[in-house]
Design a protein around this motif. Structure first.
Motif, short mmCIF file in Angstrom:
data_model
loop_
_atom_site.label_atom_id
_atom_site.label_comp_id
_atom_site.label_asym_id
_atom_site.label_seq_id
_atom_site.Cartn_x
_atom_site.Cartn_y
_atom_site.Cartn_z
N THR A 58 0.80 -1.26 -0.20
CA THR A 58 0.02 -0.01 0.01
C THR A 58 0.89 1.24 0.01
O THR A 58 0.48 2.15 -0.80
N LEU A 59 1.79 1.21 0.67
CA LEU A 59 2.88 2.46 0.84
C LEU A 59 3.50 2.63 -0.46
O LEU A 59 3.79 3.69 -0.80
N ASP A 60 3.95 1.38 -1.06
CA ASP A 60 4.77 1.64 -2.30
C ASP A 60 3.70 2.14 -3.46
O ASP A 60 4.20 3.02 -3.90
N GLN A 61 2.49 1.66 -3.49
CA GLN A 61 1.59 2.06 -4.52
C GLN A 61 1.29 3.66 -4.28
O GLN A 61 1.20 4.42 -5.26
N TYR A 62 1.17 3.97 -2.93
CA TYR A 62 0.79 5.36 -2.97
C TYR A 62 2.01 6.22 -3.22
O TYR A 62 2.11 7.28 -3.77
N TRP A 108 1.69 8.87 17.30
CA TRP A 108 1.60 9.22 16.11
C TRP A 108 2.35 8.34 15.21
O TRP A 108 3.49 7.42 15.64
N PRO A 109 2.19 8.39 13.81
CA PRO A 109 2.82 7.78 12.71
C PRO A 109 4.36 8.26 12.42
O PRO A 109 4.36 9.51 12.67
N SER A 110 5.11 7.43 12.14
CA SER A 110 6.80 7.87 11.82
C SER A 110 7.20 6.88 10.86
O SER A 110 6.98 5.74 11.11
N ILE A 111 7.86 7.42 10.16
CA ILE A 111 8.78 6.38 8.98
C ILE A 111 10.08 7.04 8.65
O ILE A 111 10.32 8.31 8.55
N TYR A 136 -1.76 13.94 13.75
CA TYR A 136 -2.71 13.05 12.96
C TYR A 136 -4.12 12.93 13.52
O TYR A 136 -4.98 12.75 12.64
N LEU A 137 -4.20 13.10 14.60
CA LEU A 137 -5.61 13.06 15.03
C LEU A 137 -6.45 14.18 14.82
O LEU A 137 -7.52 14.33 14.77
N ALA A 152 -3.60 7.82 8.29
CA ALA A 152 -2.74 8.75 8.72
C ALA A 152 -1.22 8.67 8.03
O ALA A 152 -0.76 9.69 7.84
N GLU A 153 -0.84 7.45 7.78
CA GLU A 153 0.51 7.21 7.16
C GLU A 153 0.43 7.73 5.76
O GLU A 153 1.56 8.57 5.23
N LYS A 154 -0.45 7.87 4.96
CA LYS A 154 -0.69 8.33 3.49
C LYS A 154 -0.64 9.79 3.58
O LYS A 154 0.01 10.56 2.89
N ALA A 155 -1.59 10.51 4.75
CA ALA A 155 -1.66 11.83 4.66
C ALA A 155 -0.33 12.39 4.94
O ALA A 155 0.19 13.26 4.45
N MET A 156 0.33 11.55 5.77
CA MET A 156 1.60 12.35 6.55
C MET A 156 2.74 12.11 5.21
O MET A 156 3.44 13.19 4.82
N LEU A 157 2.95 11.24 4.50
CA LEU A 157 3.66 10.93 3.30
C LEU A 157 3.30 11.93 2.08
O LEU A 157 3.93 12.49 1.66
N GLY A 158 1.85 12.01 2.04
CA GLY A 158 1.55 12.96 1.03
C GLY A 158 2.17 14.72 1.39
O GLY A 158 2.51 15.07 0.32
N ASP A 159 2.11 14.96 2.49
CA ASP A 159 2.47 16.29 2.96
C ASP A 159 4.12 16.27 2.71
O ASP A 159 4.52 17.47 2.18
N TRP A 160 4.61 15.41 3.19
CA TRP A 160 6.58 15.28 2.93
C TRP A 160 6.39 15.33 1.62
O TRP A 160 7.42 16.10 1.20
N PHE A 161 5.76 14.38 0.72
CA PHE A 161 6.19 14.28 -0.71
C PHE A 161 6.03 15.83 -1.29
O PHE A 161 6.75 16.19 -1.99
N ARG A 162 5.07 16.42 -1.13
CA ARG A 162 4.68 17.78 -1.67
C ARG A 162 5.70 18.74 -1.20
O ARG A 162 6.05 19.57 -1.99
#
Length: 171
Positions: A58-62, A108-111, A136-137, A152-162
């Motif tokens: 899922t994270l790879d595809q996102y 909270w999520p972290s990667i 995230y909440l 939560a992880e997708k929203a976090m990665l989306g912000d980071w990527f942008r």
């Protein structure tokens, strides 16, 4: 008639770009020792380490989707994910809720990741980061994504990527 003309011009520009040999943007996602990840499984309640295939896929595809949206043609991004800590925690002391992730302000999520962005004619851009979202909440729209287990992880990665890779408008 005007619509047909606009479509024809766009197709000609696209064909011209492809004829010039500009490859499309690419994202390559690697998982470094996923069996050692802190908390990257939605299928094993408790404190076992490791990542499950669903989370990694899922994270790879996102990240692929984000690359198609934000990277420029010819850019190649390699993301090496070194650790994942998903939002929430299993709390096995709750009776009958062994497979429920409880979302708390302190979970909270972290990667942890590093990346290399390559593009023709420019030096590679590399960095090592911990991407996290302590708020995230409080994200708007969180309730409307209730069925997405990795929202939560997708929203976090989306912000980071942008923030890192979206084309900046010319000043």
């Amino acid at each position: 008639m005007r619509t047909i003309l606009v479509c024809a011009v766009l197709m000609a520009l696209s064909a011209n770009s492809m004829a010039q040999g500009t490859p499309p943007a690419q994202v390559e996602v690697r998982f470094d020792h996923p069996e050692k990840f802190r908390d990257a499984s939605l299928n094993s309640p408790g404190y076992e380490r490791g990542a499950d295939d669903y989370v990694m896929k899922t994270l790879d595809q996102y990240l692929q989707t984000l690359g198609q949206r934000y990277l420029q043609p010819g850019q190649h991004l390699v993301v090496n994910i070194r650790d994942i800590d998903l939002a929430g925690r299993y709390e096995p002391w709750h009776r009958g809720a062994n497979d429920v992730r409880f979302m708390r302000e302190i979970t909270w999520p972290s990667i942890d990741l590093n990346y290399t962005l390559s593009q023709p004619g420019q030096p590679d851009r590399q960095a090592q980061e911990r991407v996290s979202d302590k708020m995230y909440l409080s994200r708007p729209g969180r309730a409307s994504h209730g069925s997405d287990r990795l929202y939560a992880e997708k929203a976090m990665l989306g912000d980071w990527f942008r923030q890192r890779f979206a084309a900046q408008p010319a000043s």
